[in-house]
Design an enzyme around this catalytic site. Structure first.
Site, short mmCIF file in Angstrom:
data_model
loop_
_atom_site.label_atom_id
_atom_site.label_comp_id
_atom_site.label_asym_id
_atom_site.label_seq_id
_atom_site.Cartn_x
_atom_site.Cartn_y
_atom_site.Cartn_z
N SER A 1 -10.39 7.15 -3.11
CA SER A 1 -11.65 7.88 -2.95
C SER A 1 -12.82 7.25 -3.70
O SER A 1 -13.71 7.95 -4.17
CB SER A 1 -11.47 9.36 -3.36
OG SER A 1 -10.52 9.99 -2.52
N GLU B 1 -3.85 2.38 -7.30
CA GLU B 1 -4.30 3.46 -6.44
C GLU B 1 -3.41 4.68 -6.65
O GLU B 1 -2.32 4.75 -6.07
CB GLU B 1 -4.24 3.04 -4.97
CG GLU B 1 -5.08 1.83 -4.62
CD GLU B 1 -5.38 1.77 -3.13
OE1 GLU B 1 -6.55 1.83 -2.78
OE2 GLU B 1 -4.43 1.71 -2.33
N GLU C 1 0.76 3.90 1.55
CA GLU C 1 1.09 4.44 2.88
C GLU C 1 2.25 3.68 3.50
O GLU C 1 3.04 4.24 4.26
CB GLU C 1 -0.18 4.42 3.76
CG GLU C 1 -1.16 5.49 3.31
CD GLU C 1 -2.62 5.21 3.61
OE1 GLU C 1 -2.93 4.28 4.36
OE2 GLU C 1 -3.46 5.95 3.05
N HIS D 1 0.85 -1.19 0.00
CA HIS D 1 0.00 0.00 0.00
C HIS D 1 0.89 1.24 0.00
O HIS D 1 1.95 1.26 0.63
CB HIS D 1 -0.91 -0.02 1.22
CG HIS D 1 -1.98 1.04 1.15
ND1 HIS D 1 -1.72 2.35 1.44
CD2 HIS D 1 -3.28 0.99 0.76
CE1 HIS D 1 -2.82 3.07 1.25
NE2 HIS D 1 -3.78 2.26 0.85
N GLY E 1 -7.74 9.10 -0.09
CA GLY E 1 -8.19 9.87 1.06
C GLY E 1 -8.36 11.35 0.80
O GLY E 1 -8.52 12.14 1.73
P1 PGA Z 1 -9.61 5.92 0.21
O1 PGA Z 1 -8.45 4.87 0.48
O2 PGA Z 1 -10.78 5.16 -0.40
O3 PGA Z 1 -9.93 6.48 1.56
O4 PGA Z 1 -9.08 6.94 -0.74
C1 PGA Z 1 -8.17 3.84 -0.45
C2 PGA Z 1 -6.96 3.06 -0.01
O5 PGA Z 1 -6.01 3.67 0.49
O6 PGA Z 1 -6.92 1.84 -0.14
#
Ligand code: PGA
Length: 247
Positions: free
Chosen positions: A210, A168, A102, A100, A174
């Site tokens: 999102s 993504e 993050e 991911h 987010g």
């Molecule tokens: P989000 O996150 O839908 O809040 O943008 C998606 C993700 O990070 O998997």
């Protein structure tokens, strides 16, 4: 009309949720599933590690699957604070998110590490959901397709087995921003072409960033979009159920 496989709709709860929230999230979703005539999708919930056991117990004997949000590259050993893919399988998971953005950002995980995690996931009997995506700078510099194509090839496991790719765009996670449908279509076609080269098969390619009840139908109607990885909207069971029914 051609027969389409069900979309894969995965909820990534990230670092959210306490024990007291499990019935309101997983339990409420289970109520929707029980009252539905048939499952509209393959549904996966990825709670934080601390809730996996409770979520697994809540959804056991239902079609809802459970996944982890990360795993270590090794199966066991002196890695304080880490969780292995075998542990996730042991506690009822069928899936695990790896790479991911993050984690790539906060823990410096590169493609080789992500690929190794995908391998250890497969060895444990889990399906890895391998995340890729470009930054805003990379998109604005016209590098998005090349960056993501390289991430896909570099983050795949060496072993055979089912995997899922989740595209993504980092700038869409987010933020309430979603990639334009034509950009999603172009990226997913590019990922499909790369997969055809390096790992032929029918690997699902999810979109994430999102995704919500308002945009899910359009995203799921985009060619080569096999499902959605949902963050924020997965914390609202009614919104997540709407997303799950969007195709
Ligand atoms: P989000 O996150 O839908 O809040 O943008 C998606 C993700 O990070 O998997």
């Amino acid at each position: 009309m051609s027969v389409q496989s069900l979309p894969l709709i995965a909820g990534n709860w990230k670092m959210n949720g306490l024990g007291e929230d499990v019935s309101g999230l997983a339990g409420a979703l289970l109520d929707h599933v029980i009252s539905a005539e048939k499952m509209p999708c393959t549904m996966v919930l990825c709670p934080p590690f601390t809730l996996i056991d409770r979520v697994s117990s809540t959804v056991q004997d239902s079609p809802i699957k459970v996944g982890g949000q990360d795993c270590h590259v090794e199966s066991a050993g002196a890695f304080t604070g880490s969780i292995s893919a075998r542990m996730l399988a042991d506690i009822g998971c069928d899936y695990v998110i790896v790479g991911h953005s993050e984690r790539r950002r906060d823990f410096g995980e590169g493609d080789a590490t992500v690929g190794a995690k995908a391998d250890t996931a497969l060895a444990a009997g889990l399906t890895p959901i391998i995340c890729v995506g470009e930054s805003l700078e990379q998109r604005e510099a016209g590098q998005a397709l090349d960056v993501v194509s390289a991430q896909v090839a570099g983050s795949l496991p060496g072993a055979a087995g089912d995997v899922v790719i989740a595209y993504e765009p980092v700038w869409a996670i987010g933020t309430g921003l979603t990639a334009a449908p034509e950009d999603v279509a172009e990226m997913h076609a590019s990922i499909r072409a790369r997969l055809d080269d390096v790992r032929p098969g029918d690997t699902p390619i999810l979109y994430g960033g999102s995704a919500n009840p308002d945009n899910a139908a359009a995203l799921l109607a985009t060619p080569n979009v096999g499902g959605l990885l949902v963050g924020g909207a997965s914390l609202d069971p009614d919104a997540f159920w709407t997303v799950a029914n969007a195709r």
